[in-house]
Design a protein around this motif. Structure first.
Motif, short mmCIF file in Angstrom:
data_model
loop_
_atom_site.label_atom_id
_atom_site.label_comp_id
_atom_site.label_asym_id
_atom_site.label_seq_id
_atom_site.Cartn_x
_atom_site.Cartn_y
_atom_site.Cartn_z
N ASP A 165 -3.77 8.77 0.16
CA ASP A 165 -3.79 8.74 1.62
C ASP A 165 -3.85 10.18 2.15
O ASP A 165 -2.93 10.96 1.96
CB ASP A 165 -2.52 8.04 2.11
CG ASP A 165 -2.43 7.98 3.62
OD1 ASP A 165 -3.31 8.54 4.30
OD2 ASP A 165 -1.47 7.37 4.12
N SER B 96 -3.47 11.28 5.04
CA SER B 96 -2.57 11.56 6.16
C SER B 96 -1.14 11.81 5.71
O SER B 96 -0.28 12.16 6.53
CB SER B 96 -2.60 10.41 7.17
OG SER B 96 -2.00 9.24 6.62
N VAL C 296 -6.71 4.75 4.39
CA VAL C 296 -5.44 4.90 3.71
C VAL C 296 -5.47 4.13 2.39
O VAL C 296 -5.70 2.93 2.37
CB VAL C 296 -4.28 4.38 4.59
CG1 VAL C 296 -2.98 4.37 3.80
CG2 VAL C 296 -4.15 5.25 5.83
N ARG D 21 -5.82 3.41 9.51
CA ARG D 21 -5.61 2.71 8.25
C ARG D 21 -6.86 2.57 7.40
O ARG D 21 -6.77 2.29 6.21
CB ARG D 21 -5.04 1.30 8.49
CG ARG D 21 -3.79 1.26 9.32
CD ARG D 21 -2.68 2.15 8.80
NE ARG D 21 -2.29 1.81 7.44
CZ ARG D 21 -1.40 2.46 6.74
NH1 ARG D 21 -0.82 3.53 7.25
NH2 ARG D 21 -1.10 2.09 5.51
N SER E 250 -2.95 4.19 -0.63
CA SER E 250 -1.73 4.54 -1.35
C SER E 250 -1.61 6.02 -1.66
O SER E 250 -1.51 6.84 -0.76
CB SER E 250 -1.64 3.69 -2.63
OG SER E 250 -2.77 3.90 -3.45
#
Length: 417
Positions: free
Chosen positions: A38, A40, A33, A30, A35
């Protein structure tokens, strides 16, 4: 972060992370991350785990030292060997020769994450990976097993030797000669702008064994300590200061014929196939710098006040931040698509790799530069990381084939239809 002395592979990584950190299969890293940007998004659970390991290594082992490595021009051998314990010394080298056996997309994801910690060091690791892959892909069984395990563990380091003082973009005109003398080639000539030169152990060298042009070029592996192998002075560079750059000089340097990769005349093909992956790798390093720079800009806008209110309240700067985020995501999607094409050996892979390298390195430099601008005068101080990202990725528009050459490759593909 040692991986119990073993290299990262698809099968072993998930169980390792779960065992040592208590992660579940669906848990996502996280820290990075944010929004819509991100990194991932769209990845498999397995790829998210690879990415998390790389992000953690970047945050814990690289970012705290990035400025010092740059200022003192340190080649962080120990840190890179720690990275190799996680499998990052031979990411797309086959497992049977000590590599991790991962895909080109996995590799792009890992290099993007590592570059948030230090672009310069990650870029060298990417070049080292390219050399190891070239030996693994085009070498004999004896060569593969002689060189690759030590390269994948980063017990030994590699350099890629193509560019010469008089042949940069026109690589097929290279002049370094290798004349056959019994069971040896005798090399004479020089290479320029070689990453790691002087500090590395293995040199993958393109040299002329035959006629003019691409068909007369062969590829030799030259080991450090070979009589006749020398180096120029360490270059003083704007960025990429955690890796030394020197000329590589050959003066009657005798190299065994047994060190030739492939057949005579295959060297240029080998070099270009290596560069296709290298272009994806260096574009991925640009993505990492741009991602980090967007976060730095966002955080600065939130805390910096002008005219009585945070900069984040300025619609002009909001729009600039939105444009940076959009450029980043577009670049990432293009790079990952090209990585898939290369992995699948698709017909359009060379062109897509060129497009991705062109687009991502141009756009990501613009993102980092805009982030510096948003920092105002602070962005120009070496106390702030954004200036180092700008300096380190500027060269990405030049190396692994200049972006002008990338335009040539793309236009030729269109015009030959």
């Amino acid at each position: 972060m040692a991986f119990a002395g073993k290299l990262l592979t698809r099968a072993s990584l998930g169980s390792y992370i779960c065992r040592t950190r208590g992660l579940t299969a669906n848990r996502v890293h996280r820290r990075h991350v944010v929004s819509c940007i991100d990194p991932s998004l769209g990845l498999t659970d397995e790829q998210k785990e690879f990415q998390k390991v790389a992000f953690d290594f970047a945050a814990n082992e690289m970012a705290p030292h990035m400025a010092e490595w740059d200022e003192k021009e340190m080649f962080p051998v120990d840190t890179m060997r720690k990275a190799a314990q996680l499998g990052f010394g031979g990411i797309y080298v086959q497992q049977e020769t000590g590599g991790s056996g991962l895909s080109r997309l996995d590799t792009s994801i890992i290099f993007e994450a590592l570059s948030t910690g230090c672009v310069s060091t990650t870029a060298y690791i990417s070049i080292h990976n390219m050399c190891a892959w070239m030996i693994d892909s085009f070498g004999s069984e004896e060569q593969r097993h002689r060189y690759c395990p030590q390269l994948c563990s980063m017990e030994k380091f590699a350099s890629y030797c193509l560019t010469e003082p008089g042949s940069g973009s026109d690589a097929a005109s290279l002049l370094t000669t290798a004349k056959r003398d019994g069971d040896h080639y005798v090399l004479n000539g020089s290479k320029a702008f070689i990453s790691g030169a002087g500090d590395t152990d293995v040199y993958v060298v393109m040299c002329r064994t035959g006629e003019k042009g691409a068909k007369g070029i062969s590829c030799l592996v030259v080991e450090k300590g070979t009589p006749g192998l020398g180096f120029g002075k360490k270059e003083r560079k704007v960025g990429w200061n955690s890796q030394p750059t020197r000329a590589v000089i050959f003066e009657d340097c005798a190299v065994p014929v047994a060190n030739r990769l492939g057949e005579e005349g295959q060297g240029f093909t080998i070099a270009m196939k290596g560069l296709n992956g290298g272009r994806i790798n260096i574009a991925s390093c640009s993505l990492g710098a741009a991602h980090a720079s967007v976060l730095l800009a966002r955080d600065h806008l939130k805390v910096r006040k002008q005219f009585g209110e945070p900069l984040s309240n300025s619609q002009f700067l909001q729009f600039k931040l939105a444009e940076m985020a959009t450029r980043l995501v577009a670049s990432r999607l293009m790079v990952r698509q090209a990585a898939l094409a290369l992995q699948e050996e698709r017909q359009d892979a060379v062109t897509l790799c060129s497009m991705a390298k062109l687009f991502a390195t141009d756009e990501c430099f613009a993102i980092c530069n805009q982030s510096l601008q948003m920092h105002g005068g602070y962005g120009y101080l070496k106390d702030y990381a954004v200036q180092q990202f700008v300096r380190d990725i500027r060269v990405h528009q030049i190396l692994e084939g200049t972006n002008e050459v990338m335009r040539m490759i793309v236009s030729r593909n269109l015009l030959q239809e």
